[in-house]
Write an enzyme that holds these catalytic residues in place. Sequence first.
Site, short mmCIF file in Angstrom:
data_model
loop_
_atom_site.label_atom_id
_atom_site.label_comp_id
_atom_site.label_asym_id
_atom_site.label_seq_id
_atom_site.Cartn_x
_atom_site.Cartn_y
_atom_site.Cartn_z
CG HIS A 88 -2.10 -0.89 1.11
ND1 HIS A 88 -3.06 -0.98 2.09
CD2 HIS A 88 -2.49 -1.74 0.12
CE1 HIS A 88 -3.99 -1.84 1.71
NE2 HIS A 88 -3.66 -2.32 0.53
CE1 TYR A 98 -6.99 0.31 4.50
CE2 TYR A 98 -5.94 2.46 4.31
CZ TYR A 98 -5.84 1.08 4.33
OH TYR A 98 -4.62 0.47 4.16
CD GLU A 140 -1.39 1.27 4.62
OE1 GLU A 140 -2.13 2.27 4.53
OE2 GLU A 140 -1.78 0.11 4.37
CE1 TYR A 191 6.99 -2.80 -2.97
CE2 TYR A 191 7.81 -4.76 -1.85
CZ TYR A 191 6.84 -3.79 -2.00
OH TYR A 191 5.74 -3.77 -1.18
NE ARG A 206 1.24 -4.93 -13.59
CZ ARG A 206 0.17 -4.19 -13.87
NH1 ARG A 206 -0.08 -3.09 -13.15
NH2 ARG A 206 -0.66 -4.52 -14.85
CD GLN A 207 3.98 -3.08 -6.66
OE1 GLN A 207 3.44 -4.14 -7.01
NE2 GLN A 207 3.38 -1.91 -6.73
CE1 TYR A 208 8.82 -5.05 -13.31
CE2 TYR A 208 8.09 -2.82 -12.81
CZ TYR A 208 7.99 -3.98 -13.56
OH TYR A 208 7.07 -4.06 -14.58
N GLY A 279 14.53 -17.77 -11.93
CA GLY A 279 14.19 -16.77 -12.92
C GLY A 279 14.49 -15.35 -12.45
N GLY A 281 13.40 -13.93 -10.04
CA GLY A 281 13.51 -13.89 -8.58
C GLY A 281 14.93 -13.68 -8.10
N PRO A 398 -0.77 -10.16 -5.86
CG PRO A 398 -2.97 -10.31 -6.60
CD PRO A 398 -1.56 -10.35 -7.09
#
Length: 404
Positions: A88, A98, A140, A191, A206-208, A279, A281, A398
Amino acid sequence: MLSSTSTEVVRATLPVIGAAIGDITPVFYRRLFAAHPGLERDLFNRGNQAQGDQQRALAGAIAAYATLLVAEDGPDPREVLGRIAHKHASLGVVAEQYPVVHEHLFAAIVEVLGDAVTPEVAAAWDEVYWHMANTLIAIEKDLYAEAGTTPGDVFRDLVVRRRTQEAPDTVSFVVAAADGTPLPAAKPGQYVSIGVRLPDGARQIRQYSLIGTEPGTWAFSVRAVLPRDGADGTTAPAGEVSNHLHAAVFEGDHLEVSLPFGELTLTDGESPLVLVSAGIGITPMLGFLHHLRATGSERPVTVLHADRTPAAHAHRAELKDLVAGLPGATMVRWYEDLGVRPQRADLTEGLIDLADVELPGDADVYLCGPVPFMAAVNGALIDRGVAADRIRYEVFGPARELAS
């Protein structure tokens, strides 16, 4: 914790709500996106929505959290929310969002369960929701403070300084501030979120994992994602953001990049490390190894990596150099197809097999790769006697657990 009255109601209705939650969450998202279409276009992962992954993850999180709240003696429910809170924060979620979720989630519960949702049931599950929401908001808030920013203000306009082809389907990017100001240091294993504007106008994120190279910059790698058939007969869509980065982003281009987040960070101390990846990962493991080399660490490190072929192995040469540069590091690799290369003790054809790998009993183990790979390795580690609390892993997309 919940009030005693709500605890009893939740405990009594958990089997019914839990059984229906998989029906409730699709209705929730339908209602949410009908009222706020910009959320689906500009915040939520459209690929996960299309596959149903996001719905299943939300259902599992709510049911698991409620179960912990009413358990006689179990882990602190806050402990299970860390991964969600970091995600988040990397998206810039704020407390004001929320109540929006609450409105449409409870409308979905009523739509699915109808008269079964008595005022007492509604009040009890309302308390569950706000207990979970307020816990996430508090975590958060701390994450934003630790990152040195105000809630939600996480994205920065950065410039691509270098793009490198790491494998046929993998490129790495080094990004920096346009004015040369050093970017804040990230913890090894964290990330960043990358936001891009796609041709249809949608802003997708997206996350990297950061791979940790040059101080003052951030580096991450992206593997192209083609459509693929799943074991359940469904087809996973192509990676919208990853493929856009491959096709359209080069040196000198600007990217919307979040501050670093993520709870899969390297533990301090001198205990042995076992880093297991497959991969793409490999990326958080590179972050760990760069940090260990930069700090002159002598911790024993066992690096275990699986890939399709040596040619498909992104950062293959970099990984070898990092392992060679650490006095206490060893590496074993498995490739599904070695081609003409001969097998040897540290280079094997086939799937990863831990049977003959020495695993220190006091090692901290990190996993990253496709979920089926991590589930298999996690089971093998448990069978080898590795304590479950010493095994940590990263799941992009997710959140899912590796064992039921």
